[in-house]
Scaffold this motif. Structure first.
Motif, PDB file in Angstrom:
ATOM      1  N   PRO A  97       1.279   7.804   1.214  1.00 36.43           N
ATOM      2  CA  PRO A  97       1.407   6.364   0.977  1.00 36.43           C
ATOM      3  C   PRO A  97       1.722   6.112  -0.499  1.00 36.43           C
ATOM      4  O   PRO A  97       1.163   6.771  -1.379  1.00 36.43           O
ATOM      5  CB  PRO A  97       0.024   5.803   1.317  1.00 36.43           C
ATOM      6  CG  PRO A  97      -0.710   6.889   2.002  1.00 36.43           C
ATOM      7  CD  PRO A  97      -0.085   8.176   1.561  1.00 36.43           C
TER       8      PRO A  97
ATOM      9  N   TYR B 130       2.144   3.063  -3.418  1.00 37.92           N
ATOM     10  CA  TYR B 130       1.996   1.671  -3.845  1.00 37.92           C
ATOM     11  C   TYR B 130       2.080   1.638  -5.369  1.00 37.92           C
ATOM     12  O   TYR B 130       1.160   2.075  -6.069  1.00 37.92           O
ATOM     13  CB  TYR B 130       0.677   1.063  -3.366  1.00 37.92           C
ATOM     14  CG  TYR B 130       0.525  -0.379  -3.789  1.00 37.92           C
ATOM     15  CD1 TYR B 130       1.301  -1.378  -3.193  1.00 37.92           C
ATOM     16  CD2 TYR B 130      -0.348  -0.736  -4.790  1.00 37.92           C
ATOM     17  CE1 TYR B 130       1.195  -2.699  -3.587  1.00 37.92           C
ATOM     18  CE2 TYR B 130      -0.467  -2.060  -5.195  1.00 37.92           C
ATOM     19  CZ  TYR B 130       0.305  -3.027  -4.595  1.00 37.92           C
ATOM     20  OH  TYR B 130       0.205  -4.338  -4.993  1.00 37.92           O
TER      21      TYR B 130
ATOM     22  N   GLU C  21       3.907   3.353  -7.690  1.00 39.84           N
ATOM     23  CA  GLU C  21       3.748   4.681  -8.296  1.00 39.84           C
ATOM     24  C   GLU C  21       5.003   5.120  -9.051  1.00 39.84           C
ATOM     25  O   GLU C  21       5.245   6.318  -9.209  1.00 39.84           O
ATOM     26  CB  GLU C  21       3.417   5.719  -7.213  1.00 39.84           C
ATOM     27  CG  GLU C  21       2.203   5.432  -6.401  1.00 39.84           C
ATOM     28  CD  GLU C  21       0.891   5.538  -7.164  1.00 39.84           C
ATOM     29  OE1 GLU C  21       0.894   6.000  -8.328  1.00 39.84           O
ATOM     30  OE2 GLU C  21      -0.137   5.151  -6.594  1.00 39.84           O
TER      31      GLU C  21
ATOM     32  N   ASP D 150       4.205   1.103   0.673  1.00 41.36           N
ATOM     33  CA  ASP D 150       3.266   0.088   1.145  1.00 41.36           C
ATOM     34  C   ASP D 150       3.374  -1.207   0.343  1.00 41.36           C
ATOM     35  O   ASP D 150       2.409  -1.679  -0.252  1.00 41.36           O
ATOM     36  CB  ASP D 150       1.840   0.660   1.074  1.00 41.36           C
ATOM     37  CG  ASP D 150       0.814  -0.216   1.768  1.00 41.36           C
ATOM     38  OD1 ASP D 150       1.202  -1.056   2.607  1.00 41.36           O
ATOM     39  OD2 ASP D 150      -0.386  -0.058   1.468  1.00 41.36           O
TER      40      ASP D 150
ATOM     41  N   SER E  10       5.277  -1.892  -2.446  1.00 40.07           N
ATOM     42  CA  SER E  10       5.335  -1.769  -3.909  1.00 40.07           C
ATOM     43  C   SER E  10       6.168  -2.885  -4.512  1.00 40.07           C
ATOM     44  O   SER E  10       7.200  -3.281  -3.966  1.00 40.07           O
ATOM     45  CB  SER E  10       5.945  -0.424  -4.309  1.00 40.07           C
ATOM     46  OG  SER E  10       5.128   0.643  -3.918  1.00 40.07           O
TER      47      SER E  10
ATOM     48  N   ASN F  61       2.219  -5.181   1.544  1.00 41.23           N
ATOM     49  CA  ASN F  61       1.112  -4.250   1.349  1.00 41.23           C
ATOM     50  C   ASN F  61       0.095  -4.434   2.478  1.00 41.23           C
ATOM     51  O   ASN F  61      -0.527  -5.472   2.606  1.00 41.23           O
ATOM     52  CB  ASN F  61       0.450  -4.501  -0.015  1.00 41.23           C
ATOM     53  CG  ASN F  61      -0.702  -3.555  -0.247  1.00 41.23           C
ATOM     54  OD1 ASN F  61      -1.844  -3.913  -0.023  1.00 41.23           O
ATOM     55  ND2 ASN F  61      -0.399  -2.357  -0.682  1.00 41.23           N
TER      56      ASN F  61
ATOM     57  N   GLY G 117      -2.205  -1.827   3.004  1.00 41.92           N
ATOM     58  CA  GLY G 117      -3.350  -1.027   2.606  1.00 41.92           C
ATOM     59  C   GLY G 117      -3.158   0.448   2.909  1.00 41.92           C
ATOM     60  O   GLY G 117      -2.344   0.839   3.740  1.00 41.92           O
ATOM     61  N   HIS G 118      -3.939   1.233   2.213  1.00 39.65           N
ATOM     62  CA  HIS G 118      -3.832   2.688   2.255  1.00 39.65           C
ATOM     63  C   HIS G 118      -3.986   3.249   3.668  1.00 39.65           C
ATOM     64  O   HIS G 118      -3.180   4.070   4.120  1.00 39.65           O
ATOM     65  CB  HIS G 118      -4.889   3.259   1.306  1.00 39.65           C
ATOM     66  CG  HIS G 118      -4.762   4.708   1.047  1.00 39.65           C
ATOM     67  ND1 HIS G 118      -5.539   5.637   1.674  1.00 39.65           N
ATOM     68  CD2 HIS G 118      -3.941   5.391   0.214  1.00 39.65           C
ATOM     69  CE1 HIS G 118      -5.217   6.842   1.246  1.00 39.65           C
ATOM     70  NE2 HIS G 118      -4.250   6.722   0.359  1.00 39.65           N
ATOM     71  N   GLN G 119      -5.015   2.835   4.390  1.00 38.93           N
ATOM     72  CA  GLN G 119      -5.267   3.378   5.726  1.00 38.93           C
ATOM     73  C   GLN G 119      -4.158   3.020   6.703  1.00 38.93           C
ATOM     74  O   GLN G 119      -3.755   3.853   7.525  1.00 38.93           O
ATOM     75  CB  GLN G 119      -6.626   2.911   6.264  1.00 38.93           C
ATOM     76  CG  GLN G 119      -7.808   3.554   5.577  1.00 38.93           C
ATOM     77  CD  GLN G 119      -8.115   2.954   4.199  1.00 38.93           C
ATOM     78  OE1 GLN G 119      -7.643   1.881   3.861  1.00 38.93           O
ATOM     79  NE2 GLN G 119      -8.881   3.663   3.406  1.00 38.93           N
TER      80      GLN G 119
ATOM     81  N   ILE H 267      -1.192   5.252   5.987  1.00 40.67           N
ATOM     82  CA  ILE H 267      -1.419   6.594   6.524  1.00 40.67           C
ATOM     83  C   ILE H 267      -1.182   6.615   8.029  1.00 40.67           C
ATOM     84  O   ILE H 267      -0.538   7.528   8.560  1.00 40.67           O
ATOM     85  CB  ILE H 267      -2.837   7.089   6.190  1.00 40.67           C
ATOM     86  CG1 ILE H 267      -2.949   7.398   4.699  1.00 40.67           C
ATOM     87  CG2 ILE H 267      -3.203   8.326   7.016  1.00 40.67           C
ATOM     88  CD1 ILE H 267      -4.365   7.685   4.231  1.00 40.67           C
TER      89      ILE H 267
ATOM     90  N   ASP I 172      -2.458  11.521  -1.612  1.00 38.82           N
ATOM     91  CA  ASP I 172      -2.251  10.309  -2.394  1.00 38.82           C
ATOM     92  C   ASP I 172      -1.013  10.501  -3.260  1.00 38.82           C
ATOM     93  O   ASP I 172      -0.687  11.621  -3.650  1.00 38.82           O
ATOM     94  CB  ASP I 172      -3.454  10.017  -3.280  1.00 38.82           C
ATOM     95  CG  ASP I 172      -4.634   9.454  -2.499  1.00 38.82           C
ATOM     96  OD1 ASP I 172      -4.415   8.982  -1.369  1.00 38.82           O
ATOM     97  OD2 ASP I 172      -5.757   9.486  -3.018  1.00 38.82           O
TER      98      ASP I 172
END
Length: 102
Positions: free
Chosen positions: A8, A10, A12, A42, A44, A70, A72-74, A77, A93
């Motif tokens: 994922p 966001y 970066e 996600d 960005s 966005n 979220g992380h989960q 994934i 990550d």
């Protein structure tokens, strides 16, 4: 054997080039294992997507899923796992908190 790496992303942009370089170095050293990276952008708001698209154009082992916002992380994934088709899947990550060398 094929390895899928789900990452994922966001905001970066500052680390994506280094992440790609290190992933390629490690994965290319794996004998008899094909691999691909599935990036999930996600939502960005920086230049992450632009950098990912450039990487994808230069490396066929890279695929990108762009989420509309966005979630979220989960959730990112979960999307990546739904698209993975390898014999094994690694979740990392995107900020190099998980060093590819490990």
């Amino acid at each position: 054997m094929k390895l899928d790496i789900v990452i994922p992303i966001y905001n970066e942009q500052d680390i994506l080039q280094e992440l790609h370089r290190r992933l390629c170095e490690v994965c290319d050293s794996l004998d008899s294992i094909g691999w691909q990276v599935i990036y999930i952008n996600d939502g960005s708001s920086d230049d992450s997507m632009k950098i990912l698209l450039e990487q994808c154009q230069n490396d066929t082992r890279i695929s990108i899923i762009e989420l509309s916002r966005n979630f979220g992380h989960q959730a990112a994934i979960t999307v990546g796992l739904a698209h993975a088709d390898g014999d094994a899947v690694v979740i990392m990550d995107g900020d190099l908190q998980d060093p590819p060398e490990l």
